[in-house]
Design a protein around this motif. Structure first.
Motif, mmCIF file in Angstrom:
data_model
loop_
_atom_site.group_PDB
_atom_site.id
_atom_site.type_symbol
_atom_site.label_atom_id
_atom_site.label_comp_id
_atom_site.label_asym_id
_atom_site.label_seq_id
_atom_site.Cartn_x
_atom_site.Cartn_y
_atom_site.Cartn_z
ATOM 1 N N VAL A 1 -7.361 6.654 -1.717
ATOM 2 C CA VAL A 1 -6.791 5.517 -2.432
ATOM 3 C C VAL A 1 -7.544 4.253 -2.031
ATOM 4 C CG1 VAL A 1 -4.719 4.148 -2.874
ATOM 5 C CG2 VAL A 1 -4.518 6.606 -2.487
ATOM 6 N N SER B 1 -7.558 5.642 2.947
ATOM 7 C CA SER B 1 -6.841 4.548 2.291
ATOM 8 C C SER B 1 -7.507 3.212 2.590
ATOM 9 C CB SER B 1 -5.390 4.508 2.780
ATOM 10 O OG SER B 1 -4.653 3.480 2.139
ATOM 11 N N HIS B 2 -8.073 2.595 1.531
ATOM 12 C CA HIS B 2 -8.612 1.243 1.638
ATOM 13 C C HIS B 2 -9.636 1.121 2.767
ATOM 14 C CE1 HIS B 2 -5.000 0.855 -0.762
ATOM 15 N NE2 HIS B 2 -5.400 -0.348 -1.149
ATOM 16 N N TRP C 1 0.783 4.652 -2.455
ATOM 17 C CA TRP C 1 0.795 6.039 -1.988
ATOM 18 C C TRP C 1 2.013 6.789 -2.507
ATOM 19 C CZ3 TRP C 1 -2.642 9.201 0.197
ATOM 20 C CH2 TRP C 1 -3.828 8.629 0.679
ATOM 21 N N ALA D 1 -0.573 5.843 5.083
ATOM 22 C CA ALA D 1 -0.868 7.030 4.274
ATOM 23 C C ALA D 1 -0.194 8.269 4.848
ATOM 24 C CB ALA D 1 -2.373 7.232 4.170
ATOM 25 N N ILE E 1 0.837 -1.196 0.000
ATOM 26 C CA ILE E 1 0.000 0.000 0.000
ATOM 27 C C ILE E 1 0.875 1.250 0.000
ATOM 28 C CG2 ILE E 1 -1.671 1.303 1.396
ATOM 29 C CD1 ILE E 1 -2.895 -1.378 2.183
#
Length: 228
Positions: free
Chosen positions: A162, A135-136, A50, A79, A46
């Protein structure tokens, strides 16, 4: 953490939760070792996403808005850590972290303090008038929680969101963006320059409102910068 100390059984369990889309049912972080193992493996993947997105934003001349940074649904803080690495601690006078898991919140705060010891880090879900990082999170939200996230988005000056590049999640994220942007007005007969097509990336991905509307700039990891 090295490969010998990674808890592979925990990672297999976490992978099953993520693939099944059942992460919203309960806190899946059962121990500190879960977080350490995830951060050293899945979290790095991940982080690559980013890093790529933030690198592209810098290439386009985008600058984060003044004000704080809120990493909502922070997990291990991937993140926020990637943002601070890309734009420097001076770009964030304050970082706020929020996650339903107290264990994850504390892990993320500790990692940020290790990497950026001069950056103030708070545990708070309060909205910021600066930058919101997501994020997710979509696959773990029910409708009520999603409405709360939309409220945060509307109060932020800019958003970087994201998500996984699966078809279903990508369509959901695009639909959210269109809902936040609202209807695009028809061009006036006096306009001499063509309006950007609906769904176009805001010019330079800047922190201003997209399409001239009084909304924060929404940048996400699928349509604006390619599928991740």
């Amino acid at each position: 953490m090295n490969w010998e100390t990674v808890d592979w059984a925990a990672l297999e369990r976490l992978r099953g939760v993520f693939l099944a889309g059942t992460g919203g049912r309960e806190d899946y972080w059962r121990s500190e070792r879960d977080l350490e193992s995830y951060d050293a493996t899945f979290g790095q993947r991940i982080a690559w996403k980013w890093n790529g997105i933030l690198r592209e934003l810098r290439r386009r001349g985008w600058q984060p808005p003044s004000g704080g940074v809120l990493d909502w649904g922070c997990g291990t803080g991937v993140a926020a850590r990637a943002f601070l690495e890309a734009f420097g601690p001076a770009s964030a006078p304050r970082v706020a972290l929020w996650d339903r898991s107290a264990r994850a919140r504390e892990f993320a705060r500790r990692r940020i303090r290790e990497e950026c010891p001069t950056t103030p880090v708070d545990i708070s879900p309060d909205p910021v008038n600066g930058l919101l990082l997501l994020s997710h999170v979509l696959t773990e939200l029910d409708e009520n929680q999603l409405r709360g996230v939309v409220e945060l988005v509307n109060r932020a000056a800019a958003v970087i969101w994201v998500e996984p590049g699966t078809y279903a999640v990508s369509r959901s994220l695009i639909g959210l963006r269109e809902r936040l942007r609202g209807p695009v007005p028809e061009p006036s007969v006096r306009e001499t320059s063509p309006r950007a097509p609906r769904g176009a990336v805001p010019e330079a991905l800047a922190g201003g409102a997209p399409g001239g509307h009084a909304l924060p700039s929404v940048v996400h990891g699928h349509e604006a910068l390619g599928s991740h």
